[in-house]
Design an enzyme around this catalytic site. Structure first.
Site, short mmCIF file in Angstrom:
data_model
loop_
_atom_site.label_atom_id
_atom_site.label_comp_id
_atom_site.label_asym_id
_atom_site.label_seq_id
_atom_site.Cartn_x
_atom_site.Cartn_y
_atom_site.Cartn_z
N SER A 112 108.80 41.53 102.85
CA SER A 112 108.39 40.61 101.80
C SER A 112 107.98 41.35 100.54
O SER A 112 107.33 42.39 100.60
CB SER A 112 107.21 39.78 102.30
OG SER A 112 106.51 39.23 101.20
N TYR A 136 110.65 37.81 95.83
CA TYR A 136 110.09 36.75 95.00
C TYR A 136 110.44 37.17 93.59
O TYR A 136 109.94 38.19 93.11
CB TYR A 136 108.57 36.66 95.17
CG TYR A 136 108.14 35.88 96.39
CD1 TYR A 136 108.67 34.64 96.67
CD2 TYR A 136 107.17 36.40 97.24
CE1 TYR A 136 108.26 33.92 97.78
CE2 TYR A 136 106.75 35.69 98.35
CZ TYR A 136 107.30 34.45 98.61
OH TYR A 136 106.90 33.74 99.71
N THR A 162 113.85 34.16 97.95
CA THR A 162 113.13 32.95 98.38
C THR A 162 112.97 32.01 97.19
O THR A 162 112.42 32.39 96.15
CB THR A 162 111.75 33.33 98.96
OG1 THR A 162 111.99 34.15 100.10
CG2 THR A 162 110.97 32.10 99.39
N LYS A 244 116.86 31.79 100.57
CA LYS A 244 115.93 31.25 101.58
C LYS A 244 115.16 30.08 100.98
O LYS A 244 114.66 30.19 99.85
CB LYS A 244 114.96 32.36 102.01
CG LYS A 244 113.85 31.92 102.97
CD LYS A 244 113.10 33.13 103.50
CE LYS A 244 112.01 32.78 104.50
NZ LYS A 244 110.76 32.33 103.90
N HIS A 268 109.46 27.17 104.61
CA HIS A 268 108.36 28.12 104.48
C HIS A 268 107.26 27.82 105.51
O HIS A 268 106.07 27.98 105.24
CB HIS A 268 107.78 28.05 103.05
CG HIS A 268 107.33 29.36 102.49
ND1 HIS A 268 108.08 30.08 101.58
CD2 HIS A 268 106.21 30.10 102.70
CE1 HIS A 268 107.40 31.19 101.24
NE2 HIS A 268 106.27 31.22 101.91
#
Ligand SMILES: Cc1cc2nc3c(=O)[nH]c(=O)nc-3n(C[C@H](O)[C@H](O)[C@H](O)COP(=O)(O)O)c2cc1C
Length: 372
Positions: A112, A136, A162, A244, A268
């Site tokens: 992440s 992100y 995402t 995603k 999520h």
């Protein structure tokens, strides 16, 4: 391993309650948190209960082959570690322990952008393991490009963008406590170690953590993100790209139109839009719309091997697991997370054998019955 194996319940649906006993109140609130009153998180779980596995009689295969290849990544089972930020809330070794466990199991680890350890250190912990990078997408293009350069150099092979968190969800459990790990500089290691981000700081993050957290907040939320910006990513990333957070067939079709390589059907874990449908209910319409055109991965609500069975039978090519491996981490560090994922795969294998199949690839809707 022996200690962790003893603490991890064989019935993985009991994991959450067990982990709740060892997590701090802030950590528990952050991990459990669903948006709003967590209605969508509950819906994710309820959707799995509505589908039942059809019992079959007859010969059981001696062996089952769960291996698969997704966009060139070979996996011993169709199960990946979902990208999860701030894993140090569950255990001090956080992502380092997870990345090691993933390498031991041969399963793919997704790093992440909000990890508590920077991507290069986690890649070193993952060694020869298989790893993808989850982005992100920040508001600063130079920072985006820098993240992608670093991810490529550290051996992350696939990019997962995402899309459902361009604005953080309304999470009352965190809001009530006034708690954000990021303001304490937990979960922003990829930013504070980045030369482009560092240029924005008035003082190093370890000297002035609050200003660093505030500057992070300014680049993290990106509500203006749109399809027009894809060329920026394409010019900086030459590997496969997955999106995603897809929940609608229309968005899935747009992904195909934009020549995206794969999608992840996910809400999520119910952390973003409360009152939204269960992710499992979004799966079949999306598979019908685009399943022949690109791999469709799935997450949100998977707790056991039988849940994995159901998602695969409803058309997912592979699944991602989120909270369960965090609970394993909380209960037993690297060995705990290893045991959780191993048990999940073992239970999947048993279910596939009991269905009389040699491989999960031959599961289909007809392997299940839907109840009201
Ligand atoms: C504590 C926590 C942090 C998360 N952080 C991220 C993240 O940084 N990036 C991301 O794409 N998804 C993140 N997710 C969502 C997971 O990738 C995944 O979609 C979700 O956990 C799946 O639902 P499940 O927990 O029911 O398995 C996070 C989830 C949790 C529980």
């Amino acid at each position: 391993m022996a200690t962790a194996a003893a603490t991890i319940p064989k019935d993985l649906s009991r994991l959450e309650a067990q982990a709740a006993g060892v997590l701090s109140p802030e950590a528990l609130a952050y991990i459990l948190a669903g948006a709003g009153d967590a209605g969508t998180t509950r819906a994710n779980a309820a959707a799995f209960r509505r589908w039942k596995i059809k019992p079959r009689k007859g010969r059981r295969p001696r062996k089952v082959d769960l291996s698969t290849t997704i966009l060139g990544t070979r996996m011993p089972a169709p199960v990946l570690f979902a990208p999860v930020g701030v894993q140090t809330l569950a255990h001090p070794e956080g992502d380092l322990a997870t990345a090691r466990a993933a390498a031991e199991l041969g399963l793919t680890y997704l790093h992440s952008t909000q990890a508590a350890y920077k991507m290069e250190d986690v890649a070193a912990a993952n060694g020869d393991g298989s790893r993808w990078y989850q982005l992100y997408w920040p508001t600063d293009d130079e920072l985006t490009k820098s993240f992608l350069r670093r991810a490529k150099a550290a051996g992350y092979t696939h990019l997962v963008i995402t899309l459902d968190t361009t604005l953080l969800g309304w999470r009352p459990r965190d809001l009530d406590r006034g708690y954000s790990p990021f303001l304490e500089n937990k979960g922003i290691a990829n930013y504070t170690s980045d030369p482009v981000f560092q240029r924005k700081l008035v003082a190093p993050a370890n000297v002035a953590p609050l200003p660093a957290g505030i500057i992070f907040s300014g680049v993290f939320q990106n509500p203006g993100l749109s399809w027009d910006q894809l060329p920026l990513i394409r010019s900086s990333w030459d590997g496969p790209i997955l999106l995603k957070g897809i929940q609608s067939p229309l968005d899935a079709k747009l992904a195909v139109e934009h020549k995206i390589d794969g999608i992840i059907v996910s809400n999520h874990g119910g952390r973003q839009v409360d009152g939204a449908i269960a992710s499992l209910d979004a799966l079949r319409p999306i598979v019908k719309a685009v399943g022949n055109e690109l791999p469709v991965l799935f997450d949100s609500g998977i707790r056991t091997g039988r849940d994995v069975f159901k998602a695969l039978a409803l058309g997912a090519d592979a699944v991602l697991v989120g909270r369960p491996y965090l609970y394993g981490l909380a209960l037993g560090g690297q060995a705990g997370t290893h045991t959780v994922m191993q048990r999940l795969v073992d239970e999947l294998e048993t279910e596939v054998r009991k269905a009389g199949r040699r491989s999960h690839r031959s599961l289909s809707r007809s392997s299940l019955i839907r109840t009201p």
